[in-house]
Design a protein around this motif. Structure first.
Motif, mmCIF file in Angstrom:
data_model
loop_
_atom_site.group_PDB
_atom_site.id
_atom_site.type_symbol
_atom_site.label_atom_id
_atom_site.label_comp_id
_atom_site.label_asym_id
_atom_site.label_seq_id
_atom_site.Cartn_x
_atom_site.Cartn_y
_atom_site.Cartn_z
ATOM 1 N N ASP A 70 0.832 -1.205 0.000
ATOM 2 C CA ASP A 70 0.000 0.000 0.000
ATOM 3 C C ASP A 70 0.866 1.256 0.000
ATOM 4 N N ARG A 73 2.176 1.721 -3.484
ATOM 5 C CA ARG A 73 1.133 2.233 -4.376
ATOM 6 C C ARG A 73 0.911 3.737 -4.157
ATOM 7 N N ASN A 76 3.857 5.519 -5.810
ATOM 8 C CA ASN A 76 3.752 5.498 -7.266
ATOM 9 C C ASN A 76 2.688 6.465 -7.766
ATOM 10 N N PRO A 313 -1.326 3.929 -11.432
ATOM 11 C CA PRO A 313 -0.905 2.686 -10.787
ATOM 12 C C PRO A 313 -1.630 1.455 -11.336
ATOM 13 N N GLU A 317 0.104 -1.756 -13.452
ATOM 14 C CA GLU A 317 -0.074 -3.152 -13.061
ATOM 15 C C GLU A 317 -0.597 -3.986 -14.223
#
Length: 358
Positions: A70, A73, A76, A313, A317
């Motif tokens: 977390d 994330r 980012n 993000p 992914e």
């Protein structure tokens, strides 16, 4: 993807963010008591003063983000938000989300009221949330991946004017959660000497990879606090690019112009996604395969600016999950990037205003 940390780049990292401290003063209201109405004369009242303090703004209960995934994330997402505010500028662009995020997170540890709320919003955090514990575990994770051939060095520090007293709890949280050293110096008497001290400290803590961290304009006689975060990576490739296969070749710039660059070459089995007309993705591992460089190349039907506008993000992914291991001919230019930016304008655009008020 979990704990992936990206260093967004056009062809690596802003390793600096200077932040002035923000002081909020309480307000004292002083008045005089008037005599009570009366039908008979009263003696002159003895002057008294009533002092009232404005009650502090209630703070949301503190909640630490514990997951390193977390925290990654959050870093980012913040890095992408800042990146997009520079993406229209010409030339190469280097940003280090883990450094920018660490600096803002350290400021947030000491912020209150509107300043704290603005930083929380810019970092995508709920009121009262902090990333300290998750950030600590993320750094421990990165440190645990270090080897002789792949070393990550992160140097965080709060440098302050020597005659200022730091709150011990604040200093302790920076040390424990953010691995941030507190250093005292004398900006007032010798700002240039303070700059040299900081640069020497950064160089010592990044294995000499970052030598001139601060420039001559970055320390002044009115500087009181300076937060630094320097990221260094010293790593070999998992599969070496043979020197005898490096050739000068054309490298296409985003404007369509071609320049000649030394182009490295290797053939290896790596994770890649090469079939899309939107973009090509290559995951090039460093020695030990614990860290990797991720390369995004716009496809035939995509401009670099279009690709940059799509970054998030979730999108990162998705693109990474599409990669599959296959044999790939890799051509990569050798390059050096030297750039620097002041982030005050970008951070203000993200809603952080109070921290920059004089």
């Amino acid at each position: 993807m979990g704990r992936d940390i990206f260093c967004f780049q056009r062809v690596g990292s802003i390793q600096r963010l200077l932040q002035q401290g923000c002081i909020t003063a309480g307000l004292l209201l002083i008045g005089a008591c008037a005599p009570s109405p009366s039908s008979s004369p009263a003696p002159d009242p003895i002057p008294t003063a009533v002092v009232e303090t404005v009650p502090p703004i209630p703070e949301a209960p503190r909640v630490d983000v514990e997951s390193p995934a977390d925290a990654a994330r959050t870093l980012n997402a913040l890095g992408l938000d800042v990146y997009k505010r520079f993406s229209n500028e010409a030339g190469n662009l280097c940003l280090s989300p883990i450094s920018i995020g660490a600096t803002l997170a350290c400021i947030l540890e000491g912020a209150r009221g509107d300043t704290a709320q603005e930083i929380e919003a810019a970092m995508g955090l709920a009121p009262g949330h902090r990333i300290g514990m998750g950030y600590q575990r993320l750094l421990d994770d990165l440190k645990g991946r270090n080897s002789l051939l792949c070393q990550v060095n992160l140097a965080n520090a709060l440098v302050y004017q020597g005659n200022i007293s730091l709150d011990p709890e604040f200093a302790s949280r920076l040390d424990i959660l953010y691995r941030s050293t507190t250093l005292s110096t004398d900006f007032v008497a010798n700002p240039d000497g303070a700059r040299r001290e900081i640069n020497a400290w950064v160089s010592d803590n990044t294995a000499g990879k970052i030598r001139n961290f601060l420039g001559s304009r970055d320390t002044k006689v009115d500087t009181r606090f300076l937060l630094t975060s320097a990221l260094g990576l010293d790593a070999a490739w998992e599969t070496v690019f043979p020197l005898n296969q490096t050739r000068n070749a054309a490298f296409l710039l985003q404007e369509g112009e071609a320049v000649v660059a030394p182009m490295m070459h290797q053939k290896s089995h790596v994770a890649a996604s090469l079939g899309s007309r939107l973009l090509q993705v290559l995951r090039l591992p460093y020695a030990g395969k614990h860290l990797e460089m991720v390369l995004f190349l716009p496809g035939e039907e995509t401009s670099l600016h279009t690709l940059e506008s799509m970054l998030s993000p979730d999108q990162l992914e998705t693109w990474l999950e599409r990669c599959e291991v296959s044999e790939v001919n890799v051509y990569l230019p050798r390059f050096t990037v030297d750039s620097g930016y002041y982030l005050d304008k970008a951070l203000k655009e993200l809603g952080i205003d109070c921290a920059f008020e004089a």
